[in-house]
Design a protein around this motif. Structure first.
Motif, short mmCIF file in Angstrom:
data_model
loop_
_atom_site.label_atom_id
_atom_site.label_comp_id
_atom_site.label_asym_id
_atom_site.label_seq_id
_atom_site.Cartn_x
_atom_site.Cartn_y
_atom_site.Cartn_z
N GLY A 293 -8.06 8.85 16.13
CA GLY A 293 -6.80 9.11 15.46
C GLY A 293 -5.62 8.80 16.35
N SER A 295 -2.72 10.19 16.09
CA SER A 295 -2.08 11.47 16.39
C SER A 295 -2.81 12.57 15.65
CB SER A 295 -0.60 11.43 15.97
OG SER A 295 -0.49 11.14 14.58
N SER A 298 -3.93 12.84 11.63
CA SER A 298 -3.92 11.50 11.05
C SER A 298 -5.09 11.25 10.12
CB SER A 298 -3.90 10.44 12.15
OG SER A 298 -5.05 10.56 12.98
N SER A 384 -7.92 12.87 18.11
CA SER A 384 -6.72 12.13 18.48
C SER A 384 -6.51 12.10 19.99
CB SER A 384 -5.48 12.74 17.81
OG SER A 384 -5.33 14.10 18.21
N GLY A 404 -4.45 5.91 11.42
CA GLY A 404 -3.05 6.29 11.58
C GLY A 404 -2.32 6.22 10.26
N SER A 405 -1.11 6.68 10.25
CA SER A 405 -0.32 6.72 9.03
C SER A 405 0.23 5.33 8.69
CB SER A 405 0.84 7.70 9.19
OG SER A 405 1.71 7.63 8.07
N ARG A 410 6.12 5.75 10.46
CA ARG A 410 5.07 6.09 11.44
C ARG A 410 4.32 4.86 11.95
NH1 ARG A 410 3.02 11.28 11.24
NH2 ARG A 410 1.93 10.61 13.14
N ASP A 413 3.74 4.24 15.62
CA ASP A 413 2.73 4.99 16.37
C ASP A 413 1.51 4.11 16.64
OD1 ASP A 413 4.44 7.09 16.14
OD2 ASP A 413 3.28 8.17 14.61
N ILE A 414 1.09 3.40 15.59
CA ILE A 414 -0.08 2.53 15.73
C ILE A 414 0.26 1.34 16.63
CG2 ILE A 414 -1.66 1.02 14.48
CD1 ILE A 414 -1.39 2.86 12.09
N LEU A 433 -5.67 3.18 7.28
CA LEU A 433 -4.46 3.91 6.92
C LEU A 433 -4.72 4.77 5.70
CD1 LEU A 433 -1.95 0.90 7.22
CD2 LEU A 433 -2.77 2.43 9.03
#
Length: 496
Positions: A293, A295, A298, A384, A404-405, A410, A413-414, A433
């Motif tokens: 993950g 985060s 996720s 995560s 991830g989102s 977001r 983040d990835i 996703l």
């Protein structure tokens, strides 16, 4: 060698070979370096055996065998003669420049570079395949570090055929039990006749010796903790199968092992428009899916469960491993499955749901042990966290999945995770996703310049099949999993 040698520095044998120095000695012979008086500058290895008639018979057999063989990883026999007055027999063969594998391991603190272990295995398998396919087959019977020379070009050469034999189909067991403890197959101690599978056992012992820095050559309790972490993961199930006690449970030929190692090393999930051949679908080892993950929250655990049950419905024999010691998700699931009160989960860390074996709060040593079992797939729920151990498992997995989102705010983040690990190859990575739209997946593909980005649909119960989710996972694992169906586990119903 118990008998005194007939040779010393300066001795000339066969009116041609002058002894220069001793190279080594064993239970039945000594080996010397000799210079060729007819070919100035040419050096040979001379093997001297001095003993009774039985040993003489073994040496003659070895000479006849080697003279008939021709392979770049075997020494050439260039001369053979006896000296009846002294009872000595001499083999003159190629002098192999280098050191024994045992000496190399001692001199380099037991370290063979990880990228060289599979090529070394393939070198040995090549010569074993050559020997085993002779008519009659030649069984080496003493594959061990002291019988392998490592050349300056980092290539292996087998150097001693003192106890090799031709396979005789009519025999139930060997007349003479020979071999080196720790590297010899069980049947070499009287359990049956040695054959090609005996050499394959010794190969497995040798590979384990290399993978544990020279500490182990037999698979015993605790060996997992000594296997080097950076080694190619697919080696472990291969070694375990080579070391099976019963010959019928091992690989049955050197060619079969060669195919397995090459298939494992070269294997990649099917590309779009390309199907994987039947050999890949019949893979006998274990594939690892690692779910990481980006985060907390996720959806890594939910995705790992969904993937595991998808694989179990398609291919059977799946383990789902919770690879972080403080996680609580699997403990709660175990309480639901076993019907116990909150906080009263079983002392056993393994439980089963619809054919998937769940392993809660598991260590890396446990994962290594599982790799040697019969699982076709192991799915690692890494959560995560990105500590060294979990990151290492993610990078080494056959199918690394980043969860991830897909929300636009977001997506960085990835992208940030990918940039932070850009020194590592990322061509195998898959990005998942949850609840994202196809447009979000398209944007991330463009952002990462990577085509393996999948939008996962809403999937409330990961234990149940879902047509939309299955379509996405079919694409992710396309071409490598036969389509069979399994029974269901309904999480909400079992909670009531």
């Amino acid at each position: 060698m118990k008998q005194p040698s007939q040779l010393e520095f300066g001795s000339i044998i066969g009116e041609r070979y002058r002894i220069v120095r001793t190279l080594g000695s064993g239970g039945m012979s000594r080996v010397f370096m000799a210079e060729d008086l007819k070919l100035p500058g040419k050096q040979w290895a001379v093997k001297e055996s001095v003993a009774g008639p039985q040993v003489m018979k073994l040496v003659r057999t070895e000479a006849e065998m080697l003279i008939s063989l021709s392979h770049p990883r075997l020494p050439r026999i260039v001369d053979f003669f006896e000296h009846p007055p002294s009872g000595a027999v001499y083999l003159v063969m190629d002098y192999i420049e280098g050191i024994t594998l045992e000496a190399y391991m001692k001199g380099y603190q037991g370290y063979i570079p990880q990228e060289q272990i599979v090529p070394f295995a393939l070198q040995l398998l090549d010569v074993l395949d050559y020997l085993h396919t002779r008519q009659p087959p030649v069984i080496y019977r003493d594959l061990k570090p002291t019988n392998i020379m490592l050349t300056p070009e980092m290539e292996f050469i087998l150097i001693d055929f003192g106890i090799a034999r031709s396979y005789k189909a009519e025999l139930d067991q060997d007349t003479v039990k020979l071999g080196t403890v720790g590297f010899a197959a069980p049947e070499q101690y009287g359990a049956g006749q040695t054959d090609a599978r005996s050499d394959l056992y010794s190969l497995g012992a040798l590979l384990l010796y290399l993978c544990t820095g020279g500490k182990y050559s037999e698979w015993t309790a605790g060996v997992e903790g000594y296997i080097r972490g950076e080694l190619p993961r697919h080696l472990i199930p291969v070694i375990r199968k080579l070391l099976r006690q019963h010959p019928e449970e091992r690989f049955q030929s050197a060619g079969e092992v060669i195919g397995e190692l090459r298939r494992s090393a070269d294997f990649q999930p099917a590309q779009q428009g390309i199907s994987v051949n039947d050999a890949s679908m019949d893979y006998a080892g274990t594939r690892v899916v690692a779910v990481l993950g980006v985060s907390a929250g996720s959806g890594a655990t939910h995705t790992a469960i969904a993937v595991s049950h998808y694989l179990a419905r398609r291919s059977r024999s799946v383990a789902l491993v919770e690879l972080h010691s403080t996680a609580k998700a699997f403990a709660r699931l175990q309480e639901v499955v076993e019907g116990t009160s909150v906080g009263q989960s079983s002392s056993s860390r393994r439980f089963e749901v619809d054919g998937v074996h769940y392993w809660r709060q598991t260590s890396r040593a446990d994962v290594i042990s599982l790799l040697g079992g019969s699982y076709r797939f192991i799915v690692l729920d890494l959560g995560s966290g990105q500590d060294n151990e979990r990151l290492e498992e993610f990078l080494r997995a056959d199918y690394p999945l980043v969860v991830g989102s897909g929300a636009e705010w977001r997506v960085q983040d990835i992208a940030g995770l990918a940039r932070s690990l850009q020194r590592h190859p990322q061509h195998k990575w898959n990005y998942c996703l949850p609840l994202a739209t196809s447009e979000a997946a398209r944007r991330l593909r463009k952002e990462l310049d990577h085509d393996k980005v999948f939008a996962l649909p809403f999937h409330s119960d990961p234990f149940e099949p879902d047509d939309e989710m299955d379509q996405v996972l079919d694409e992710l694992f396309r071409g490598v999993i036969p389509d069979t169906r399994r029974r269901r586990f309904v999480f909400l119903k079992r909670r009531r």
